[in-house]
Design an enzyme around this catalytic site. Structure first.
Site, PDB file in Angstrom:
ATOM      1  N   ASP A   1       0.821  -1.220   0.000  1.00 12.21           N
ATOM      2  CA  ASP A   1       0.000   0.000   0.000  1.00 12.21           C
ATOM      3  C   ASP A   1       0.851   1.265   0.000  1.00 12.21           C
ATOM      4  OD1 ASP A   1       0.530   0.506   3.002  1.00 12.21           O
ATOM      5  OD2 ASP A   1      -0.402  -1.471   3.002  1.00 12.21           O
TER       6      ASP A   1
ATOM      7  N   GLU B   1       7.602  -6.518  -2.627  1.00  9.24           N
ATOM      8  CA  GLU B   1       6.169  -6.843  -2.476  1.00  9.24           C
ATOM      9  C   GLU B   1       5.876  -7.989  -3.448  1.00  9.24           C
ATOM     10  OE1 GLU B   1       3.017  -5.862  -0.858  1.00  9.24           O
ATOM     11  OE2 GLU B   1       2.453  -7.505  -2.186  1.00  9.24           O
TER      12      GLU B   1
ATOM     13  N   ASP C   1       8.829 -12.705  -3.724  1.00  9.42           N
ATOM     14  CA  ASP C   1       8.556 -13.197  -2.369  1.00  9.42           C
ATOM     15  C   ASP C   1       9.709 -12.723  -1.472  1.00  9.42           C
ATOM     16  OD1 ASP C   1       8.498 -14.732  -0.025  1.00  9.42           O
ATOM     17  OD2 ASP C   1       7.626 -16.461  -1.048  1.00  9.42           O
TER      18      ASP C   1
ATOM     19  N   ASP D   1       6.105  -5.672   6.661  1.00 10.98           N
ATOM     20  CA  ASP D   1       4.706  -5.231   6.766  1.00 10.98           C
ATOM     21  C   ASP D   1       3.869  -6.230   5.985  1.00 10.98           C
ATOM     22  OD1 ASP D   1       2.370  -3.843   7.068  1.00 10.98           O
ATOM     23  OD2 ASP D   1       2.847  -2.318   5.581  1.00 10.98           O
TER      24      ASP D   1
ATOM     25  N   ASP E   1      -1.281 -11.663   7.253  1.00 14.27           N
ATOM     26  CA  ASP E   1      -1.216 -12.703   8.278  1.00 14.27           C
ATOM     27  C   ASP E   1      -0.762 -14.028   7.660  1.00 14.27           C
ATOM     28  OD1 ASP E   1      -2.276 -10.793   9.953  1.00 14.27           O
ATOM     29  OD2 ASP E   1      -4.344 -11.490   9.721  1.00 14.27           O
TER      30      ASP E   1
ATOM     31  N   TYR F   1      -8.330  -2.574  13.749  1.00 12.37           N
ATOM     32  CA  TYR F   1      -7.929  -3.981  13.721  1.00 12.37           C
ATOM     33  C   TYR F   1      -8.714  -4.708  14.812  1.00 12.37           C
ATOM     34  CZ  TYR F   1      -3.836  -2.915  10.781  1.00 12.37           C
ATOM     35  OH  TYR F   1      -3.020  -2.531   9.758  1.00 12.37           O
TER      36      TYR F   1
HETATM   37  N1  SAM Z   1      -0.994  -3.502   7.612  1.00 10.30           N
HETATM   38  C1  SAM Z   1      -1.157  -4.782   7.162  1.00 10.30           C
HETATM   39  C2  SAM Z   1      -1.864  -5.749   8.025  1.00 10.30           C
HETATM   40  O1  SAM Z   1      -2.841  -5.377   8.587  1.00 10.30           O
HETATM   41  O2  SAM Z   1      -1.486  -6.916   8.122  1.00 10.30           O
HETATM   42  C3  SAM Z   1      -0.229  -5.274   6.114  1.00 10.30           C
HETATM   43  C4  SAM Z   1      -0.409  -4.418   4.920  1.00 10.30           C
HETATM   44  S1  SAM Z   1       0.416  -4.712   3.455  1.00 10.30           S
HETATM   45  C5  SAM Z   1      -0.915  -4.439   2.329  1.00 10.30           C
HETATM   46  C6  SAM Z   1       0.722  -6.451   3.378  1.00 10.30           C
HETATM   47  C7  SAM Z   1       1.381  -6.846   2.071  1.00 10.30           C
HETATM   48  O3  SAM Z   1       2.250  -7.972   2.255  1.00 10.30           O
HETATM   49  C8  SAM Z   1       0.407  -7.257   0.970  1.00 10.30           C
HETATM   50  O4  SAM Z   1       0.412  -6.313  -0.048  1.00 10.30           O
HETATM   51  C9  SAM Z   1       0.920  -8.629   0.500  1.00 10.30           C
HETATM   52  O5  SAM Z   1       0.815  -8.821  -0.881  1.00 10.30           O
HETATM   53  C10 SAM Z   1       2.363  -8.586   0.982  1.00 10.30           C
HETATM   54  N2  SAM Z   1       2.983  -9.894   1.136  1.00 10.30           N
HETATM   55  C11 SAM Z   1       2.418 -11.014   1.649  1.00 10.30           C
HETATM   56  N3  SAM Z   1       3.294 -12.021   1.609  1.00 10.30           N
HETATM   57  C12 SAM Z   1       4.435 -11.545   1.070  1.00 10.30           C
HETATM   58  C13 SAM Z   1       5.697 -12.129   0.767  1.00 10.30           C
HETATM   59  N4  SAM Z   1       5.945 -13.432   1.016  1.00 10.30           N
HETATM   60  N5  SAM Z   1       6.657 -11.346   0.218  1.00 10.30           N
HETATM   61  C14 SAM Z   1       6.417 -10.032  -0.039  1.00 10.30           C
HETATM   62  N6  SAM Z   1       5.223  -9.429   0.210  1.00 10.30           N
HETATM   63  C15 SAM Z   1       4.255 -10.178   0.766  1.00 10.30           C
END
Ligand code: SAM
Length: 278
Positions: free
Chosen positions: A86, A106, A137, A155, A158, A223
């Site tokens: 984001d 990301e 990843d 960031d 879950d 949250y």
């Molecule tokens: N504030 C947040 C929350 O409530 O959990 C997290 C926000 S941010 C949008 C989380 C991002 O982590 C997502 O865009 C997702 O695509 C990314 N993400 C998940 N797994 C990932 C990975 N293995 N490597 C890189 N990015 C990842």
């Protein structure tokens, strides 16, 4: 008045938000992405049905996840953000003029595109010319960066979806290898009320790898349980301490983070201390 409510249901808890309009709903290669216009909370982003942020209170989460590790380091030059599509962590990091490198890794390019289109007050983090985007990843990306970063901020979503590898001990070992000496990490570490077993797992993974570790609580009303945490860790005497003065110009741009809350965030209630030390 609209009677359209969106509910995040997780682990026996629910968070329900009244919305006026669905702005976006799509399925990317990795997850379901939704953006709503809410009645009271500005716009809201969900991934796989889980609230990621609302414009109303995202500042609390993004300021703490960013400024706590950056001020725990005495001279951060190179930052890596894993997840955070984001742009909220980047927006906060861009306030640090001492940073020379601002990499973001990301996994899902569609999250970035949708944030740029629907969440401009958050995705403005990408406007800084120091930002370099890597679509990968994060658990694989850091393996190729030995001894490079001063601060790594995770960031992530879950565990369960694409974020799962970011919650294992191997990832913490790889983050340590990717740091320069004295480096600091901060990871999205869930709520001790909602997901105590994950808080415990991340804290343990950090203590296996780093000399100084603690869990910081952040109050975020939208949250479920109204709170989330960050594990902050590094090979320093005490990672909870502020390592350098907070510039006044930067302080004036913040709504949640200050020196008192930096230290207070680590003053955990007894049940959290017991959880971490059990
Ligand atoms: N504030 C947040 C929350 O409530 O959990 C997290 C926000 S941010 C949008 C989380 C991002 O982590 C997502 O865009 C997702 O695509 C990314 N993400 C998940 N797994 C990932 C990975 N293995 N490597 C890189 N990015 C990842």
């Amino acid at each position: 008045m609209t009677d359209f409510w969106v509910t995040e249901a997780m682990n026996g808890f629910g968070m329900t938000v009244q919305v006026t309009e669905e702005l976006c709903r799509c399925q990317s290669k990795f997850q379901k992405i939704e953006v709503y216009q809410t009645v009271k909370l500005g716009r809201m982003l969900l991934l796989d049905g889980i609230i990621q942020l609302t414009e109303y209170d995202e500042f609390a989460y993004h300021e703490m996840l960013t400024h706590v590790p950056l001020f725990a380091h005495d001279s951060p030059k190179r930052l890596l953000v894993i997840g955070g599509g984001d742009g909220g962590v980047l927006r906060e990091a861009a306030k640090h003029s001492e940073l020379e490198v601002m990499d973001i890794c990301e996994i899902d390019a569609e999250v970035i595109e949708i944030a740029k289109r629907f969440l401009p007050s958050i995705s403005c983090g990408y406007d800084d010319p120091r930002v370099k985007i890597h679509i990968a990843d994060g658990s694989e990306f850091i393996k190729d960066k030995p001894g490079y970063y001063d601060v790594i901020i995770v960031d992530s979503t879950d565990p369960g979806g694409p974020g799962t590898p970011l919650f294992g001990e191997e990832f913490y070992r790889d983050m340590k290898k990717a740091l320069r000496p004295g480096g600091v990490i901060a990871t999205q570490s869930e709520s001790a009320y909602l997901l105590p077993e994950i808080v415990k797992r991340l804290y343990l993974a950090s203590t296996q790898v780093f000399r100084s570790v603690n869990y910081a609580s952040i109050a975020v009303p939208t949250y479920p349980t109204g709170t989330i945490g960050a594990c902050v860790a590094g090979d320093r005497d005490d990672v909870t301490q502020i390592a350098r003065p907070i510039p006044e110009k930067l302080s004036k741009q913040l709504r949640y983070y200050n020196s008192a809350i930096h230290q207070a965030a680590f003053a955990n209630p007894s049940f959290v201390k017991q959880l971490l030390n059990s």
